[in-house]
Design a protein around this motif. Structure first.
Motif, PDB file in Angstrom:
ATOM      1  N   LEU A   1      16.568 -12.336  -4.802  1.00  0.00           N
ATOM      2  CA  LEU A   1      17.209 -11.168  -5.716  1.00  0.00           C
ATOM      3  C   LEU A   1      16.361 -10.362  -6.519  1.00  0.00           C
ATOM      4  N   ALA A   2      15.642 -10.994  -7.270  1.00  0.00           N
ATOM      5  CA  ALA A   2      14.422 -10.124  -8.170  1.00  0.00           C
ATOM      6  C   ALA A   2      13.885  -9.081  -7.246  1.00  0.00           C
ATOM      7  N   LEU A   3      13.640  -9.582  -6.139  1.00  0.00           N
ATOM      8  CA  LEU A   3      12.814  -8.567  -5.297  1.00  0.00           C
ATOM      9  C   LEU A   3      13.820  -7.581  -4.946  1.00  0.00           C
ATOM     10  N   ARG A   4      14.807  -7.762  -4.116  1.00  0.00           N
ATOM     11  CA  ARG A   4      15.983  -6.762  -3.986  1.00  0.00           C
ATOM     12  C   ARG A   4      16.223  -5.834  -5.351  1.00  0.00           C
ATOM     13  N   THR A   5      16.364  -6.465  -6.427  1.00  0.00           N
ATOM     14  CA  THR A   5      16.562  -5.494  -7.452  1.00  0.00           C
ATOM     15  C   THR A   5      15.661  -4.650  -7.730  1.00  0.00           C
ATOM     16  N   VAL A   6      14.279  -4.916  -8.070  1.00  0.00           N
ATOM     17  CA  VAL A   6      13.120  -4.209  -8.330  1.00  0.00           C
ATOM     18  C   VAL A   6      12.917  -3.126  -7.258  1.00  0.00           C
ATOM     19  N   ARG A   7      13.045  -3.678  -5.981  1.00  0.00           N
ATOM     20  CA  ARG A   7      12.818  -2.568  -4.682  1.00  0.00           C
ATOM     21  C   ARG A   7      13.607  -1.891  -4.648  1.00  0.00           C
ATOM     22  N   ALA A   8      15.103  -1.888  -5.060  1.00  0.00           N
ATOM     23  CA  ALA A   8      16.026  -0.781  -4.881  1.00  0.00           C
ATOM     24  C   ALA A   8      15.909   0.178  -6.375  1.00  0.00           C
ATOM     25  N   MET A   9      15.499  -0.432  -7.387  1.00  0.00           N
ATOM     26  CA  MET A   9      15.142   0.573  -8.486  1.00  0.00           C
ATOM     27  C   MET A   9      13.985   1.182  -8.282  1.00  0.00           C
TER      28      MET A   9
ATOM     29  N   TYR B   1       5.818  -5.639  -8.873  1.00  0.00           N
ATOM     30  CA  TYR B   1       6.319  -5.119  -7.575  1.00  0.00           C
ATOM     31  C   TYR B   1       5.611  -3.744  -7.360  1.00  0.00           C
ATOM     32  N   LEU B   2       5.514  -2.869  -8.194  1.00  0.00           N
ATOM     33  CA  LEU B   2       4.991  -1.642  -7.984  1.00  0.00           C
ATOM     34  C   LEU B   2       3.267  -1.738  -7.677  1.00  0.00           C
ATOM     35  N   ALA B   3       2.974  -2.472  -8.393  1.00  0.00           N
ATOM     36  CA  ALA B   3       1.291  -2.953  -8.201  1.00  0.00           C
ATOM     37  C   ALA B   3       0.944  -3.241  -6.739  1.00  0.00           C
ATOM     38  N   THR B   4       1.842  -4.304  -6.305  1.00  0.00           N
ATOM     39  CA  THR B   4       1.792  -5.032  -5.290  1.00  0.00           C
ATOM     40  C   THR B   4       1.970  -4.195  -4.103  1.00  0.00           C
ATOM     41  N   VAL B   5       2.827  -3.234  -3.840  1.00  0.00           N
ATOM     42  CA  VAL B   5       3.022  -2.241  -2.858  1.00  0.00           C
ATOM     43  C   VAL B   5       2.424  -0.818  -3.071  1.00  0.00           C
TER      44      VAL B   5
ATOM     45  N   LEU C   1       5.807 -12.885  -4.135  1.00  0.00           N
ATOM     46  CA  LEU C   1       5.657 -11.322  -4.160  1.00  0.00           C
ATOM     47  C   LEU C   1       4.622 -11.107  -3.141  1.00  0.00           C
ATOM     48  N   ALA C   2       3.642 -11.795  -3.354  1.00  0.00           N
ATOM     49  CA  ALA C   2       2.319 -11.553  -2.428  1.00  0.00           C
ATOM     50  C   ALA C   2       2.636 -12.003  -0.902  1.00  0.00           C
ATOM     51  N   ALA C   3       3.541 -12.964  -0.849  1.00  0.00           N
ATOM     52  CA  ALA C   3       4.023 -13.500   0.599  1.00  0.00           C
ATOM     53  C   ALA C   3       4.831 -12.478   1.084  1.00  0.00           C
ATOM     54  N   ARG C   4       5.722 -11.634   0.704  1.00  0.00           N
ATOM     55  CA  ARG C   4       6.695 -11.337   1.176  1.00  0.00           C
ATOM     56  C   ARG C   4       6.654  -9.475   1.106  1.00  0.00           C
ATOM     57  N   THR C   5       5.455  -8.914   0.773  1.00  0.00           N
ATOM     58  CA  THR C   5       5.410  -7.592   0.415  1.00  0.00           C
ATOM     59  C   THR C   5       3.933  -7.109   0.994  1.00  0.00           C
TER      60      THR C   5
END
Length: 255
Positions: free
Chosen positions: A140-148, A204-208, A248-252
């Motif tokens: 859920l955290a990933l979906r939230t920050v990705r959408a934002m 998230y932004l740094a990872t992607v 995050l590292a495993a899924r982005t």
């Protein structure tokens, strides 16, 4: 006559991880969801909409344990009430396990309020029960920050903190509780670290490999006060192992 463990929401993110654990432990498992599913070896399935009152009873045939995971943005209290009434009619249910959310009775959001009401319905059902509150999943955290982050300007609510936890660890704990005896409200389960929403966004932004202009915003009213006071956090909770950074590292994939 053999008994069955019913897992509502058994095909969802959490249910799909719990069901194999119960099956491998020797349980006869029946999943329940709104739509028909292809048969899975060793698992029965019932297509039932818990927001309706029909067709619930047959799903509880010979059921001794109910793990109630089904939920959504609306109707958790209604579906839980329908399930409890059907369980009473069945007369065979000896243990009802409910997944809830940390801060259910303290955060003024409809979803949390309905979870709190579902807890009350289970606690006053007359059926022996166990209730586990968990923090928001990493997913859920990933979906939230990705959408934002899709917007050119990143809205950044201040004072919001989360303790994201791995869904697999919640699934493991629920399987343990389902195989055990009813214990009422158990210790909450949260992730190993607490993060501000800004920290979740930045990592998230740094990872992607993205950059965004951030616009801090103040969350007003009762909701803002609840978040700033940490009403959605568990001061005393069992801590998971997987961190947000590991998830995050495993899924982005960096760009």
């Amino acid at each position: 006559m053999s008994s069955t463990t019913l897992v509502t929401g058994g095909t969802g993110l959490l249910g799909s991880q719990v069901v194999p654990l119960l099956r491998d432990a020797g349980q006869t498992v029946r999943t329940l969801s709104r739509h028909h599913r292809q048969p899975v070896e060793g698992v029965q399935h019932a297509a039932v909409d818990l927001l309706a009152t029909h067709d619930v009873d047959h799903a509880l045939d010979r059921v001794r344990i109910v793990l109630h995971l089904a939920g959504g943005p609306k109707g958790d209290d209604v579906s839980t009430g329908n399930l409890v009434r059907a369980a009473r009619r069945a007369g065979t249910v000896e243990h009802l396990i409910l997944i809830s959310v940390i801060g259910a009775d303290a955060v003024p959001i409809g979803y949390f309020a309905r979870k709190a009401q579902a807890e009350r319905i289970v606690a006053t059902s007359g059926i022996s029960h166990t209730i586990l509150r968990a923090a928001q999943f990493h997913d859920l955290a990933l979906r939230t920050v990705r959408a934002m982050a899709r917007l050119p300007v990143l809205l950044a609510p201040t004072g919001v903190r989360w303790q994201p936890v791995a869904s697999a660890e919640v699934a493991s704990r629920l399987a343990e509780l389902t195989l055990g005896n009813p214990t009422g409200r158990v210790t909450d389960l949260a992730g190993p670290h607490t993060y501000t929403l800004e920290e979740l966004q930045r990592s998230y932004l740094a990872t992607v490999g993205k950059r965004r202009i951030r616009l801090p915003i103040h969350v007003p009213g009762k909701l803002g006060r609840a978040y700033r006071s940490g009403a959605n956090l568990a001061a005393e909770a069992s801590a998971g192992i997987e961190t947000w950074e590991q998830f995050l590292a495993a899924r982005t994939t960096p760009r």
